[in-house]
Structures are given as C-alpha cells and as structure tokens.
Design an enzyme around this catalytic site. Structure first.
Site, PDB file in Angstrom:
ATOM      1  N   ASN A 168       0.906  -1.240  -0.137  1.00 27.77           N
ATOM      2  CA  ASN A 168      -0.039   0.030  -0.033  1.00 27.77           C
ATOM      3  C   ASN A 168       0.805   1.185  -0.135  1.00 27.77           C
ATOM      4  O   ASN A 168       0.282   2.267  -0.362  1.00 27.77           O
ATOM      5  CB  ASN A 168      -1.076   0.006   1.188  1.00 27.77           C
ATOM      6  CG  ASN A 168      -0.470  -0.116   2.519  1.00 27.77           C
ATOM      7  OD1 ASN A 168       0.805  -0.425   2.387  1.00 27.77           O
ATOM      8  ND2 ASN A 168      -1.053   0.141   3.571  1.00 27.77           N
ATOM      9  N   LYS A 191      12.411  -7.602   1.610  1.00 26.75           N
ATOM     10  CA  LYS A 191      11.470  -8.573   0.821  1.00 26.75           C
ATOM     11  C   LYS A 191      10.099  -7.553   0.416  1.00 26.75           C
ATOM     12  O   LYS A 191       9.216  -7.385   1.324  1.00 26.75           O
ATOM     13  CB  LYS A 191      11.138  -9.624   1.670  1.00 26.75           C
ATOM     14  CG  LYS A 191      10.843 -10.996   1.067  1.00 26.75           C
ATOM     15  CD  LYS A 191      10.041 -11.280  -0.365  1.00 26.75           C
ATOM     16  CE  LYS A 191       8.653 -10.952  -0.102  1.00 26.75           C
ATOM     17  NZ  LYS A 191       7.620 -10.518  -1.316  1.00 26.75           N
ATOM     18  N   ALA A 193       6.716  -6.500  -1.118  1.00 25.00           N
ATOM     19  CA  ALA A 193       5.413  -7.138  -1.654  1.00 25.00           C
ATOM     20  C   ALA A 193       5.530  -7.561  -3.195  1.00 25.00           C
ATOM     21  O   ALA A 193       6.030  -6.861  -3.921  1.00 25.00           O
ATOM     22  CB  ALA A 193       4.269  -6.193  -1.141  1.00 25.00           C
ATOM     23  N   GLY A 247       2.165  -5.271   7.866  1.00 24.78           N
ATOM     24  CA  GLY A 247       0.998  -5.858   7.185  1.00 24.78           C
ATOM     25  C   GLY A 247      -0.113  -6.573   8.030  1.00 24.78           C
ATOM     26  O   GLY A 247      -0.530  -5.912   9.106  1.00 24.78           O
ATOM     27  N   GLU A 269       4.198  -3.567  12.467  1.00 27.88           N
ATOM     28  CA  GLU A 269       3.104  -2.427  12.107  1.00 27.88           C
ATOM     29  C   GLU A 269       1.830  -3.111  11.533  1.00 27.88           C
ATOM     30  O   GLU A 269       2.038  -3.359  10.357  1.00 27.88           O
ATOM     31  CB  GLU A 269       3.606  -1.476  11.308  1.00 27.88           C
ATOM     32  CG  GLU A 269       4.556  -0.563  11.720  1.00 27.88           C
ATOM     33  CD  GLU A 269       4.628   0.187  13.080  1.00 27.88           C
ATOM     34  OE1 GLU A 269       3.350   0.404  13.392  1.00 27.88           O
ATOM     35  OE2 GLU A 269       5.665   0.470  13.787  1.00 27.88           O
ATOM     36  N   LEU A 270       0.756  -3.568  12.521  1.00 29.79           N
ATOM     37  CA  LEU A 270      -0.384  -4.414  11.951  1.00 29.79           C
ATOM     38  C   LEU A 270      -1.552  -3.731  11.552  1.00 29.79           C
ATOM     39  O   LEU A 270      -1.390  -2.530  11.213  1.00 29.79           O
ATOM     40  CB  LEU A 270      -0.372  -5.653  12.923  1.00 29.79           C
ATOM     41  CG  LEU A 270       0.920  -6.271  13.230  1.00 29.79           C
ATOM     42  CD1 LEU A 270       0.801  -7.377  14.384  1.00 29.79           C
ATOM     43  CD2 LEU A 270       1.465  -7.052  12.079  1.00 29.79           C
ATOM     44  N   CYS A 303      -3.478   1.272   6.919  1.00 27.58           N
ATOM     45  CA  CYS A 303      -3.760   0.762   8.192  1.00 27.58           C
ATOM     46  C   CYS A 303      -4.463   1.568   9.162  1.00 27.58           C
ATOM     47  O   CYS A 303      -5.126   1.271  10.196  1.00 27.58           O
ATOM     48  CB  CYS A 303      -2.555   0.263   8.850  1.00 27.58           C
ATOM     49  SG  CYS A 303      -1.805  -0.956   7.635  1.00 27.58           S
ATOM     50  N   GLU A 400     -11.193  -5.360   9.408  1.00 30.10           N
ATOM     51  CA  GLU A 400     -10.579  -4.159   8.839  1.00 30.10           C
ATOM     52  C   GLU A 400     -11.264  -4.226   7.061  1.00 30.10           C
ATOM     53  O   GLU A 400     -11.018  -5.486   6.442  1.00 30.10           O
ATOM     54  CB  GLU A 400      -8.929  -4.375   8.571  1.00 30.10           C
ATOM     55  CG  GLU A 400      -8.439  -3.148   8.352  1.00 30.10           C
ATOM     56  CD  GLU A 400      -6.696  -3.307   8.423  1.00 30.10           C
ATOM     57  OE1 GLU A 400      -5.945  -2.309   8.606  1.00 30.10           O
ATOM     58  OE2 GLU A 400      -6.407  -4.482   8.532  1.00 30.10           O
TER      59      GLU A 400
HETATM   60  C1  SIN Z   1      -0.119   2.288   6.745  1.00 31.35           C
HETATM   61  O1  SIN Z   1      -1.130   2.296   6.233  1.00 31.35           O
HETATM   62  O2  SIN Z   1       0.600   1.369   7.277  1.00 31.35           O
HETATM   63  C2  SIN Z   1       0.934   3.468   6.529  1.00 31.35           C
HETATM   64  C3  SIN Z   1      -0.008   4.692   6.788  1.00 31.35           C
HETATM   65  C4  SIN Z   1       0.838   5.738   6.847  1.00 31.35           C
HETATM   66  O3  SIN Z   1       2.163   5.951   7.142  1.00 31.35           O
HETATM   67  O4  SIN Z   1       0.237   7.020   7.129  1.00 31.35           O
END
Ligand code: SIN
Length: 496
Positions: A168, A191, A193, A247, A269-270, A303, A400
């Site tokens: 993303n 690695k 995506a 992810g 960072e999930l 996220c 989500e």
């Molecule tokens: C993310 O969606 O993990 C990153 C979003 C951001 O850095 O603002």
C-alpha cells in the site's frame, strides 16, 4: 489478474528508464533468481503486465543474508557522519527523481499520481530524518557505586536486519524501516510485496548511485508462494537479529512465532480499525474534510484509515449530508490521469472484501447513502461509499475493510462512544473532532490507540512515532525513537 493481457513498456513512461529494474539487488549487483524464474507485476488499473521480476527463493535469501553480514563489518565501523553523508545523497536523489518514482508507483500500485508524488516526499523524509538522527545516538556515563570502577552504556547497531514490506506504500514503508536501520549501522535485506517490487528496486538503484556500499541494502523480490518460503528462511536465520514487518495482524502473528526460536527482536506494524468520532461541538466542515482525507486516502487502503464513524445524534444529519456531497465529488479513475483522486483497489480479493462488507451491512439493515457498487473505470474500481444506520453486529464494524467505505454509527454520550471506540482487538490510529478543551484531553487520554488525531484526519510524518497498541503491533517507526529498534545497549564496566 489475467496474465494473457498485453505487456506495456514501462520505460517509455520514465525520464530515466534505468530506474526500471526487473532483477534483484544483492551485494551491489543486479542479479537473476538462482532458479532463473520470474513473476509478473500487473497494473491494478488495467490488468496489463508491466514487469517480469526475478522470483527469488529461500536459497537466494540465504545469499542476501550472507552478503549483508559481510557488509555489516565495514558499514557499522564507519562514523555516523559518513553514513549520514551517503544517506543525504540518497535523499537528494529520491527527491530529484520524484516524477519517475511516482509514475512507477502509480503503475504498480494504482494510487493517483498526486498521492504517489506525496508518498515519494513522505518516503524520502525518513531518509533525511534518520541521516540527521544518526549523529545523535548517545550512550551514557553512569554514576558508579564503586570508587575503583567506571560504568558506561554504549549504543551499538543490532546487526543484520530484515524488512518485509506491504504494497500500500511501496516507498514509504521501505524507507521508514531501512533509514533508521542503516543510520544505526545495520545492514538490511528487504522483501518487498509481490504486487509492488518496482519502487523498491528503483530505490536500490538510487542508493547505489548515492554511494551505498555493496551489501548494505539488498532487495529480494518474490511472488506470493516464494514469499512464504523466504519468510521462513529469514525468521529462522540466526544471523538476522531484527525483523520488521508491516502487514496484517494474521501474518504478523505467524512471523512473530517463527522468530521465537532464534529470539529475534521484532517490530510489527499490523492491522487497524480506526474509530473517527464527531462530537456535537465539532466544526462539521473540518470534520468532513478530515473524514474525506482519512477514509479515502489510497482508496481506503491504509492501516490508519478511519473504519468506523461515530457521529453524535445531534449533528448526524448535517454531517452525513456534507460528507455525502464531498464523497460524491471524488473523481475515480486510472491514477495516471491528472485530476483523479481515487484509483483502483489492489486486486480482485480486495474488491471482493469491500463488496462483502457492504452486502453484509445492507442485509443487516444499514442504509446506503452513496456509492455501494463497482465504478465504471475498469477492474477493481469501487465507488466511494457511505453507509448509515450501521450497528455493531455488522462485519464492517470489527473487520478491517481496506476499502473506500464509511460506516456511520450514531451515539449520544461520551462515555459510551469511547467504550465503543475501544472495543477492538486493534489499537493503531483513532480520530475525533471536538472544540471543547476538557473533552479533548479526556478523550485523547481514554482512547486505547497508539495514535490519536484530534481535529485532523492525517497525522503521519517522519517526526512522529508511528505504531499501535494491542494487536496492532509492537514498536514505533519514525521520530526520535525510531532508531531504538535497531540499537542494542551495551553496559561497560571499567576497573581502574
Ligand atoms: C500504513 O497504512 O501502514 C501507513 C500509513 C501511514 O504511514 O500514514
């Protein structure tokens, strides 16, 4: 995606065609997969094949780990200032090549060019920030309790690190991990995506031009199947001392378990399920602007996107009316077309999830305010959507969505809404709008989230600590604390 679709020549879109790379980058060299295999990368807006990238496997990953280990000796023994000079050059080159990087990003990821340009700047900011921070690593001299001994603390690079990054944000999620690691003196295997390897490879090309020594940064692309095999190799490797992953919570749990036998440090960072609360004293126009920015950025595929809108009953009608008008003004289309502000979803699985959430909500009594269907622009485009009368039994209130759907849930008291907002396994971002200073403090303190946006829908930047609590992850990226992940404390006791 249909592999029989035509292959386009991506180089013709770039001012500097040499930024387009299909080979992996190991030890400062462009290399093919040992097995000679490739995988195709598609443009999510058209389905066209835009690249055939080296499909690395576990054995290739082992090689990348070995060279990163060899490079560690030289890189960590450089002065922080010398590392910062290379990083600063890398930052300048990323900025100078913004347009080509943005084009690569839009072609492989789908986001509108304007957002891609923004992400290049956002991604570059981590390289600049950590180049500066590298010179500010400080240990400590402790007050010794022994007259004949001196006690001090050194901070040293943790060692070889691995980053597994998402599609993303194909640049920013790499630089947010790589920059603190290499600033600290670590070396890294990345690695990217499988959907978005091209930006990662272009970043490596620019790192090399900036003078990054061979083996410090290694990029090992692979398809989804090989990603699982590579994941197992890097998690099991005793050489790798730190794994950073952005992810889903589901995959984060698996990686964390796989890292346990080698007792690796992990930064995760999930997933998130951000509440967005509009109190009755909110500035409604500001709340609408924040809702648009937070919900529809990257087609809702972040996220930190607002996933649940709690709107006070007294202002619900006016908020929904204004929000719907602003939502209907969003121009959906191919991100390469100037003026487009929402691109496609990444693939058909993402599209199917959005359709499922909307259908489930409507079947349980939600009202469709706007959108709610595919957009005519092509494959995997979904209309920006608002649902009202949403209730907590609907999937969209706890899973989500990762898509452009805004569910509106009315509330009538502060305590109840904070309880609802906190009722989630996730704890990444949260937002609320209020002009009452007492309420601002109380709610900001009560929300069980790593990040709280007050009267704003966007809060990420390189200075702020990005990260979550509960099952949204471990650790923080960016900020003055971002390098702590990549540094070990060493206590030294000196007898006189
Ligand atoms: C993310 O969606 O993990 C990153 C979003 C951001 O850095 O603002």
């Amino acid at each position: 995606m249909n592999a029989s679709l035509q292959q386009i020549d991506i180089r013709s879109h770039l001012k500097d065609p040499s930024l387009f790379r299909e080979d992996a980058f190991i030890n400062g060299k462009w290399v093919k997969a040992k097995a000679g295999t490739t995988f195709s990368v598609n443009n999510p807006a058209t389905g066209d094949i835009i690249a055939n990238v080296a499909n690395l496997n576990g054995a290739d990953a082992e090689l990348a780990i070995t060279v990163a280990e060899q490079a560690l000796i030289g890189w960590r023994s450089k002065t922080a200032k010398d590392r910062a000079i290379v990083m600063r050059k890398w930052f300048d080159l990323i900025i100078a090549n913004t347009e080509d990087l943005a084009i690569l990003m839009t072609l492989e990821q789908g986001k509108p060019l304007v957002e891609s340009r923004g992400e290049v700047a956002y991604g570059a900011s981590f390289v600049e920030w950590f180049a500066e921070e590298s010179k500010r690593v400080t240990g400590a001299i402790l007050e010794s309790t022994w007259g004949d001994k001196r006690m001090l603390v050194l901070k040293q690079a943790i060692g070889v690190c691995v980053a597994i990054t998402p599609w993303n944000f194909p640049i920013a999620m790499i630089t947010r991990k790589i920059a603190p690691a290499i600033a600290a003196g670590c070396t890294m295997v990345i690695k990217p995506a499988e959907q978005t390897p091209l930006c990662a490879l272009a970043l490596a090309e620019l790192a090399q031009r900036a003078g990054m020594p061979a083996g410090v940064v290694n990029i090992i692309p692979s398809d989804a199947d090989q990603s699982i095999a590579i994941g197992k190799v890097v998690c099991a490797s005793p050489t790798i001392r730190h794994l950073s992953f952005t992810g889903s919570t589901e995959v984060g749990r698996i990686l964390m378990a796989q890292c346990a036998p080698s007792v690796k440090k992990v930064a995760l960072e999930l997933g998130g399920h951000a509440p967005f609360i509009v109190f009755e004293d909110a500035d409604i126009d500001a709340a609408v602007a924040g809702a648009i920015a937070s919900k529809y950025r990257n087609s809702g595929q972040t996220c930190v996107c607002a996933n649940r809108f709690y709107v006070h009953q007294k202002v619900q009608a006016i908020f929904v009316e204004k929000f719907a008008k602003a939502t209907q003004a969003i121009k959906v289309g191919n991100g390469m077309t100037e003026g487009v502000s929402q691109g496609p979803l990444i693939d058909d699985a993402a599209f199917a999830k959005v359709e499922k959430h909307v259908a489930d909500a409507i079947s349980k009594g939600a009202t469709l305010v706007t959108g709610g269907k595919a957009n005519a622009s092509g494959l995997n485009f979904y209309e920006p959507t608002i649902l009202s009368n949403v209730t907590s039994d609907m999937l969209i209130t706890y899973e989500e969505t990762f898509g452009p759907v805004a569910p509106i849930i009315p509330f009538d008291n502060d305590e109840a809404v904070v309880k609802l907002a906190n009722n989630s396994q996730y704890g990444l971002a949260s937002y609320f709008y209020s002009r009452d200073i007492g309420r601002v403090w109380k709610v900001a303190e009560a929300l069980e989230y790593g990040m709280v946006g007050v009267n704003t829908g966007i809060m990420s930047n390189e200075v702020a600590p990005f990260g979550g609590v509960k099952q949204s992850g471990l650790g923080r990226e960016g900020s003055i604390w971002g390098m702590d992940e990549y540094l070990e404390m060493k206590y030294v006791c000196v007898g006189l």
